[in-house]
Design an enzyme around this catalytic site. Structure first.
Site, PDB file in Angstrom:
ATOM      1  N   LYS A 170       0.830  -1.208   0.000  1.00 16.04           N
ATOM      2  CA  LYS A 170       0.000   0.000   0.000  1.00 16.04           C
ATOM      3  C   LYS A 170       0.862   1.255   0.000  1.00 16.04           C
ATOM      4  O   LYS A 170       0.547   2.240  -0.680  1.00 16.04           O
ATOM      5  CB  LYS A 170      -0.929   0.005   1.214  1.00 16.04           C
ATOM      6  CG  LYS A 170      -1.811   1.258   1.317  1.00 16.04           C
ATOM      7  CD  LYS A 170      -2.697   1.461   0.076  1.00 16.04           C
ATOM      8  CE  LYS A 170      -3.443   2.788   0.108  1.00 16.04           C
ATOM      9  NZ  LYS A 170      -4.516   2.837   1.097  1.00 16.04           N
ATOM     10  N   LYS A 238      -0.075  11.506   5.518  1.00 15.49           N
ATOM     11  CA  LYS A 238       0.230  10.403   6.437  1.00 15.49           C
ATOM     12  C   LYS A 238       0.845   9.225   5.700  1.00 15.49           C
ATOM     13  O   LYS A 238       1.838   8.631   6.137  1.00 15.49           O
ATOM     14  CB  LYS A 238      -1.053  10.003   7.169  1.00 15.49           C
ATOM     15  CG  LYS A 238      -0.923   8.828   8.120  1.00 15.49           C
ATOM     16  CD  LYS A 238      -1.407   7.519   7.524  1.00 15.49           C
ATOM     17  CE  LYS A 238      -2.886   7.509   7.226  1.00 15.49           C
ATOM     18  NZ  LYS A 238      -3.342   6.189   6.756  1.00 15.49           N
TER      19      LYS A 238
END
Length: 292
Positions: A170, A238
Site C-alpha cells: 500500500k 500520512k
C-alpha cells in the site's frame, strides 16, 4: 458471517453497507453516531462500543485513519484483543505503518486471534462501487477464510506476503499515486501556460502511453479545479510518511518519493489538507506564480 465493523467513515461506511447487503450480519461502531445510523439504514446493526461490535463476531474489520486509532481499538480497554473470542479473524483494512501490523499480529497470536493487514486502494469511488484493490498480508489460510468478505467490497484481491506485506504494498501504491497526481498537475500547468486547452491535451494523453487511472477518473475534475475529497491530502500526507519510514527501515533510497512527500506536505501547509489529493495541482500553480 457475523462481522464487527469498526470505522464507518468515507471508506468504511459503503464497505460495511455492501457486506450487510450481501447477507452478512454487520454490527458497526464509529465515534460519530450518525455514521452508525447510516449503517443501520443500510441493513446493519448498531454497536455502542468496540466491545459490543466484536464480542460475538466471527470476523472483525477495522477501517481507521491511522495507527494510533488502530492501536487504541485493538489494544485498548474493551478493544478487539480483549473482547473478541478465540478464533476470530481480524482484518485491518486501514493504511498504517507495517510495524504496527506486525505488532498486532504478534499480540493477537497470544489471544488465538487470526490477523490480516489488508489495506485498500480505490478511494471513495472504489468503496462505493465495490471495486477496491485489496493487498493482503498474513497467513494463506486466513486469507482464504477472509476472501469471500473481500470479494464483496473489492475487485482486485491479492495475498502479497506475510504480516506487514499488505502495508508495504500500500505504501508503494501511495507513492505512485502521489507521483502521478503531481505530474498530471504539472502537465495541466504547462499546457495552460502555453495557451493550450488542457482538457483536450489530457484527452490525448489518456489514449497514449501516458494513460493511467488517474487520467481516466480525475482529469476533468482537475482541469475544472474541483477538489471535493475522495481521498484527502491529510491522509495522503500520512501515507507518504509511511512510505518514507519504510524506505529508511529497508535502507533504500526513494528520491522521487521524497519530492512528492514534500509537495503533499506543502499542500497541507497551504491549507488544502481537507481537499482531494488531486489538489496537488494547486501547489504547482502557486510555485508557478498563480495567486489564490
Amino acid at each position: 458471517m457475523n462481522i464487527g465493523f469498526i470505522g464507518l467513515g468515507i471508506m468504511g461506511s459503503p464497505m460495511a453497507a455492501h457486506l450487510a447487503t450481501a447477507g452478512h450480519t454487520v454490527r458497526g461502531y464509529d465515534v460519530h453516531p450518525e455514521a452508525v445510523d447510516k449503517l443501520v439504514a443500510a441493513g446493519g446493526q448498531a454497536a455502542t462500543s468496540v466491545a459490543d461490535a466484536v464480542e460475538a463476531a466471527d470476523a472483525v474489520i477495522t477501517m481507521l485513519p491511522n495507527h494510533p486509532q488502530v492501536e487504541a481499538v485493538v489494544f485498548g480497554q474493551g478493544g478487539v484483543l480483549e473482547s473478541a473470542k478465540p478464533g476470530t479473524l481480524l482484518a485491518d483494512m486501514s493504511t498504517i505503518r507495517p510495524e504496527t501490523s506486525l505488532e498486532i499480529a504478534k499480540a493477537a497470536q497470544e489471544k488465538e486471534i487470526r490477523v490480516l493487514d489488508a489495506p485498500v486502494s480505490g478511494g471513495e469511488a472504489g468503496a462505493k462501487q465495490a471495486t477496491l484493490s485489496i493487498m493482503v498480508g498474513g497467513e494463506e489460510a486466513d486469507f482464504a477464510l477472509a476472501r469471500p468478505l473481500f470479494e464483496v467490497v473489492g475487485k482486485t484481491i491479492v495475498h502479497v506476503g506475510p504480516h506487514g506485506a499488505g502495508q508495504v504494498v500500500k505504501a508503494a501504491n501511495q507513492l505512485v499515486v502521489g507521483g502521478i497526481y503531481a505530474l498530471v498537475g504539472e502537465a495541466i500547468v504547462l499546457m495552460e501556460g502555453c495557451g493550450v486547452d488542457a482538457k483536450t491535451g489530457l484527452d490525448v494523453l489518456a489514449g497514449g502511453l501516458a494513460a493511467n487511472r488517474i487520467l481516466d477518473l480525475k482529469r476533468e475534475s482537475m482541469v475544472a479545479r474541483q477538489f471535493q475529497p475522495g481521498f484527502r491530502i491529510d491522509l495522503h500526507h500520512k501515507d507518504m510518511g509511511i512510505a518514507l519510514a519504510a524506505a529508511r527501515q529497508a535502507d533504500v533510497s526513494l528520491p522521487m518519493t521524497g519530492l512528492v512527500a514534500q509537495l503533499v506536505a506543502a499542500a497541507r501547509a497551504m491549507g488544502h489538507g481537507s481537499l482531494d489529493h488531486s489538489a496537488l495541482l494547486k501547489v504547482t500553480e502557486q510555485l508557478s506564480g498563480a495567486r489564490e
